[in-house]
Scaffold this motif. Structure first.
Motif, PDB file in Angstrom:
ATOM      1  N   VAL A 176       0.828  -1.214   0.000  1.00  0.00           N
ATOM      2  CA  VAL A 176       0.000   0.000   0.000  1.00  0.00           C
ATOM      3  C   VAL A 176       0.859   1.260   0.000  1.00  0.00           C
ATOM      4  CG1 VAL A 176      -1.926  -1.137   1.160  1.00  0.00           C
ATOM      5  CG2 VAL A 176      -0.176   0.003   2.536  1.00  0.00           C
ATOM      6  N   ASP A 177       2.183   1.098  -0.059  1.00  0.00           N
ATOM      7  CA  ASP A 177       3.077   2.243   0.036  1.00  0.00           C
ATOM      8  C   ASP A 177       3.245   2.931  -1.317  1.00  0.00           C
ATOM      9  OD1 ASP A 177       3.418   1.261   2.620  1.00  0.00           O
ATOM     10  OD2 ASP A 177       5.227   0.139   2.073  1.00  0.00           O
ATOM     11  N   PHE A 178       3.723   4.180  -1.247  1.00  0.00           N
ATOM     12  CA  PHE A 178       3.989   4.969  -2.444  1.00  0.00           C
ATOM     13  C   PHE A 178       5.483   5.268  -2.562  1.00  0.00           C
ATOM     14  CE2 PHE A 178      -0.255   6.244  -0.921  1.00  0.00           C
ATOM     15  CZ  PHE A 178      -1.038   5.964  -2.043  1.00  0.00           C
ATOM     16  N   TRP A 179       6.018   5.173  -3.769  1.00  0.00           N
ATOM     17  CA  TRP A 179       7.376   5.616  -4.053  1.00  0.00           C
ATOM     18  C   TRP A 179       7.313   6.926  -4.840  1.00  0.00           C
ATOM     19  CZ3 TRP A 179      11.992   4.257  -2.217  1.00  0.00           C
ATOM     20  CH2 TRP A 179      12.126   3.005  -1.604  1.00  0.00           C
ATOM     21  N   VAL A 180       8.069   7.910  -4.361  1.00  0.00           N
ATOM     22  CA  VAL A 180       8.104   9.220  -5.016  1.00  0.00           C
ATOM     23  C   VAL A 180       9.532   9.521  -5.456  1.00  0.00           C
ATOM     24  CG1 VAL A 180       7.526  11.669  -4.810  1.00  0.00           C
ATOM     25  CG2 VAL A 180       6.295   9.978  -3.418  1.00  0.00           C
ATOM     26  N   ALA A 181       9.684   9.942  -6.693  1.00  0.00           N
ATOM     27  CA  ALA A 181      10.992  10.397  -7.176  1.00  0.00           C
ATOM     28  C   ALA A 181      11.211  11.817  -6.662  1.00  0.00           C
ATOM     29  CB  ALA A 181      11.038  10.378  -8.696  1.00  0.00           C
ATOM     30  N   ILE A 182      12.339  12.046  -5.980  1.00  0.00           N
ATOM     31  CA  ILE A 182      12.629  13.345  -5.373  1.00  0.00           C
ATOM     32  C   ILE A 182      13.980  13.846  -5.876  1.00  0.00           C
ATOM     33  CG2 ILE A 182      13.049  14.600  -3.223  1.00  0.00           C
ATOM     34  CD1 ILE A 182      10.217  13.755  -3.370  1.00  0.00           C
ATOM     35  N   ASN A 183      14.035  15.140  -6.182  1.00  0.00           N
ATOM     36  CA  ASN A 183      15.294  15.776  -6.582  1.00  0.00           C
ATOM     37  C   ASN A 183      15.570  16.951  -5.639  1.00  0.00           C
ATOM     38  OD1 ASN A 183      15.926  14.303  -9.190  1.00  0.00           O
ATOM     39  ND2 ASN A 183      13.852  15.004  -9.604  1.00  0.00           N
ATOM     40  N   ASN A 184      16.559  16.771  -4.753  1.00  0.00           N
ATOM     41  CA  ASN A 184      16.942  17.827  -3.816  1.00  0.00           C
ATOM     42  C   ASN A 184      17.997  18.720  -4.446  1.00  0.00           C
ATOM     43  OD1 ASN A 184      15.226  16.829  -1.910  1.00  0.00           O
ATOM     44  ND2 ASN A 184      16.798  15.886  -0.631  1.00  0.00           N
ATOM     45  N   ILE A 197      20.451  16.112  -5.822  1.00  0.00           N
ATOM     46  CA  ILE A 197      20.664  14.796  -5.234  1.00  0.00           C
ATOM     47  C   ILE A 197      19.389  13.990  -5.488  1.00  0.00           C
ATOM     48  CG2 ILE A 197      21.042  13.491  -3.110  1.00  0.00           C
ATOM     49  CD1 ILE A 197      22.490  15.902  -1.980  1.00  0.00           C
ATOM     50  N   PRO A 198      19.451  12.955  -6.340  1.00  0.00           N
ATOM     51  CA  PRO A 198      18.253  12.174  -6.644  1.00  0.00           C
ATOM     52  C   PRO A 198      17.969  11.121  -5.571  1.00  0.00           C
ATOM     53  CG  PRO A 198      20.087  11.390  -7.961  1.00  0.00           C
ATOM     54  CD  PRO A 198      20.611  12.544  -7.158  1.00  0.00           C
ATOM     55  N   LEU A 199      16.723  11.072  -5.130  1.00  0.00           N
ATOM     56  CA  LEU A 199      16.322  10.154  -4.069  1.00  0.00           C
ATOM     57  C   LEU A 199      15.015   9.448  -4.424  1.00  0.00           C
ATOM     58  CD1 LEU A 199      16.759  12.573  -1.020  1.00  0.00           C
ATOM     59  CD2 LEU A 199      18.393  10.830  -1.741  1.00  0.00           C
ATOM     60  N   GLY A 200      14.834   8.268  -3.854  1.00  0.00           N
ATOM     61  CA  GLY A 200      13.546   7.605  -3.886  1.00  0.00           C
ATOM     62  C   GLY A 200      12.975   7.644  -2.486  1.00  0.00           C
ATOM     63  N   LEU A 201      11.756   8.116  -2.345  1.00  0.00           N
ATOM     64  CA  LEU A 201      11.133   8.265  -1.038  1.00  0.00           C
ATOM     65  C   LEU A 201       9.921   7.344  -0.955  1.00  0.00           C
ATOM     66  CD1 LEU A 201      11.588  10.160   1.455  1.00  0.00           C
ATOM     67  CD2 LEU A 201       9.769  11.597   0.518  1.00  0.00           C
ATOM     68  N   ARG A 202       9.932   6.428   0.018  1.00  0.00           N
ATOM     69  CA  ARG A 202       8.781   5.525   0.206  1.00  0.00           C
ATOM     70  C   ARG A 202       7.906   6.055   1.331  1.00  0.00           C
ATOM     71  NH1 ARG A 202       7.715   0.384   2.934  1.00  0.00           N
ATOM     72  NH2 ARG A 202       9.881   0.304   3.700  1.00  0.00           N
ATOM     73  N   LEU A 203       6.641   6.285   1.002  1.00  0.00           N
ATOM     74  CA  LEU A 203       5.687   6.852   1.943  1.00  0.00           C
ATOM     75  C   LEU A 203       4.596   5.848   2.274  1.00  0.00           C
ATOM     76  CD1 LEU A 203       5.151  10.362   0.292  1.00  0.00           C
ATOM     77  CD2 LEU A 203       6.867   9.706   1.994  1.00  0.00           C
ATOM     78  N   SER A 204       4.120   5.918   3.496  1.00  0.00           N
ATOM     79  CA  SER A 204       3.024   5.050   3.913  1.00  0.00           C
ATOM     80  C   SER A 204       1.697   5.594   3.400  1.00  0.00           C
ATOM     81  CB  SER A 204       2.978   4.947   5.442  1.00  0.00           C
ATOM     82  OG  SER A 204       2.600   6.194   6.007  1.00  0.00           O
ATOM     83  N   HIS A 205       0.656   4.801   3.607  1.00  0.00           N
ATOM     84  CA  HIS A 205      -0.700   5.157   3.206  1.00  0.00           C
ATOM     85  C   HIS A 205      -1.159   6.452   3.877  1.00  0.00           C
ATOM     86  CE1 HIS A 205      -4.693   3.965   1.645  1.00  0.00           C
ATOM     87  NE2 HIS A 205      -5.189   4.435   2.771  1.00  0.00           N
ATOM     88  N   ASP A 206      -0.599   6.746   5.056  1.00  0.00           N
ATOM     89  CA  ASP A 206      -1.002   7.947   5.782  1.00  0.00           C
ATOM     90  C   ASP A 206       0.073   9.033   5.783  1.00  0.00           C
ATOM     91  OD1 ASP A 206       0.723   6.542   7.355  1.00  0.00           O
ATOM     92  OD2 ASP A 206      -0.500   6.557   9.164  1.00  0.00           O
ATOM     93  N   GLY A 207       1.032   8.945   4.870  1.00  0.00           N
ATOM     94  CA  GLY A 207       1.970  10.032   4.663  1.00  0.00           C
ATOM     95  C   GLY A 207       3.197  10.047   5.544  1.00  0.00           C
ATOM     96  N   LYS A 208       3.607   8.898   6.071  1.00  0.00           N
ATOM     97  CA  LYS A 208       4.825   8.821   6.872  1.00  0.00           C
ATOM     98  C   LYS A 208       5.984   8.301   6.009  1.00  0.00           C
ATOM     99  CE  LYS A 208       2.296   7.948  11.163  1.00  0.00           C
ATOM    100  NZ  LYS A 208       2.014   6.974  12.241  1.00  0.00           N
ATOM    101  N   VAL A 209       7.184   8.823   6.258  1.00  0.00           N
ATOM    102  CA  VAL A 209       8.361   8.386   5.515  1.00  0.00           C
ATOM    103  C   VAL A 209       8.816   7.037   6.054  1.00  0.00           C
ATOM    104  CG1 VAL A 209      10.746   8.892   4.887  1.00  0.00           C
ATOM    105  CG2 VAL A 209       9.084  10.750   5.035  1.00  0.00           C
TER     106      VAL A 209
END
Length: 250
Positions: A176-184, A197-209
């Motif tokens: 149920v998690d989301f992966w977001v492509a992030i560029n810092n 700095i390219p990152l992959g951020l995995r977020l929970s269903h309720d918006g927690k890292v």
């Protein structure tokens, strides 16, 4: 002229696909093209058919990202801008115009609806596994917004997460998690491309890292556009690199 072309000057004529999604029930492949709009290739294959080129009478100028609700077949996609095209993305970012939109296409009725407007360069979208909400990335606002599809909060939106970097596409994994492509950003933009700095951020269903994956090893200080998880590995893509990569924490 277009077949196999990688000439950027031909993009407006030949198209540039920036989002794909299968309807697993029908086998149809939906896609958004930055210039040509919402399209579909039927399960038998063949030439892509244009489904929509405008929303509520306003032409699409720049589409990016797509997701399909596997429960009901609805297709969700964001419009980054109603004024600028992909080839003018640096002008769009500098303009501070908030004309991005979240749109939904119903394959059964062929109805297209604008769910949300006034977004700050909407470039990625993903629907929750239970179909109760959809999240959309706002590139220049450094945030992700949630739009509720059902329940007491239906047809309302709220900020899902504030980010330090600029988000790209969003993909839900097998759970149920989301992966977001992030560029810092690494300081002020440096032509022709910003240093990030390219990152992959995995977020929970309720918006927690839940996890942060550094992708500097594969892309150094170049931007990434998408992170997709499959069988414990991350498949990463970039609009500025001529390759895709596979990342494994192991």
């Amino acid at each position: 002229m277009c077949d196999g072309s990688i000439d950027p000057s031909l993009e407006a004529t030949c198209g540039r696909t920036l989002g794909l999604g299968f309807n697993y029930q029908t086998g149809d492949l939906y896609m958004v093209d930055a210039y040509l709009g919402l399209m579909v290739v039927c399960s038998r294959g063949g030439i892509a058919i244009q489904l929509a080129a405008a929303g509520q009478g306003i032409p699409f100028r720049f589409l990016a990202g797509l997701d399909v609700d596997q429960g009901n077949g609805m297709v969700y996609f964001p419009g980054a801008s109603t004024r600028f095209q992909l080839r003018d993305i640096q002008k769009l970012i500098a303009s501070n115009y908030c004309t991005g939109r979240l749109l939904r296409y119903d394959p059964r009725s062929r109805e297209l609806r604008v769910l949300l407007g006034g977004l700050s360069v909407a470039v990625g979208v993903a629907i929750s596994r239970d179909g109760t909400f959809v999240i959309v990335a706002e590139l220049t606002a450094n945030r992700i917004r949630r739009f509720w599809l059902g329940g007491p909060r239906a047809n309302t939106s709220k900020v899902f997460m504030e980010l330090l970097g600029k988000p790209g596409n969003i993909k839900r994994n097998e759970r149920v998690d989301f992966w977001v492509a992030i560029n810092n950003a690494l300081g002020p933009p440096a032509p022709p491309e910003p240093l990030v700095i390219p990152l992959g951020l995995r977020l929970s269903h309720d918006g927690k890292v839940l996890e942060v994956a550094s992708l500097v090893g594969a892309y150094e200080i170049s931007e990434i556009s998408e992170v997709q998880e499959l069988n414990g590995e991350l498949y990463v893509a970039s609009l500025v690199a001529a390759y895709a990569s596979i990342y494994s924490a192991n």
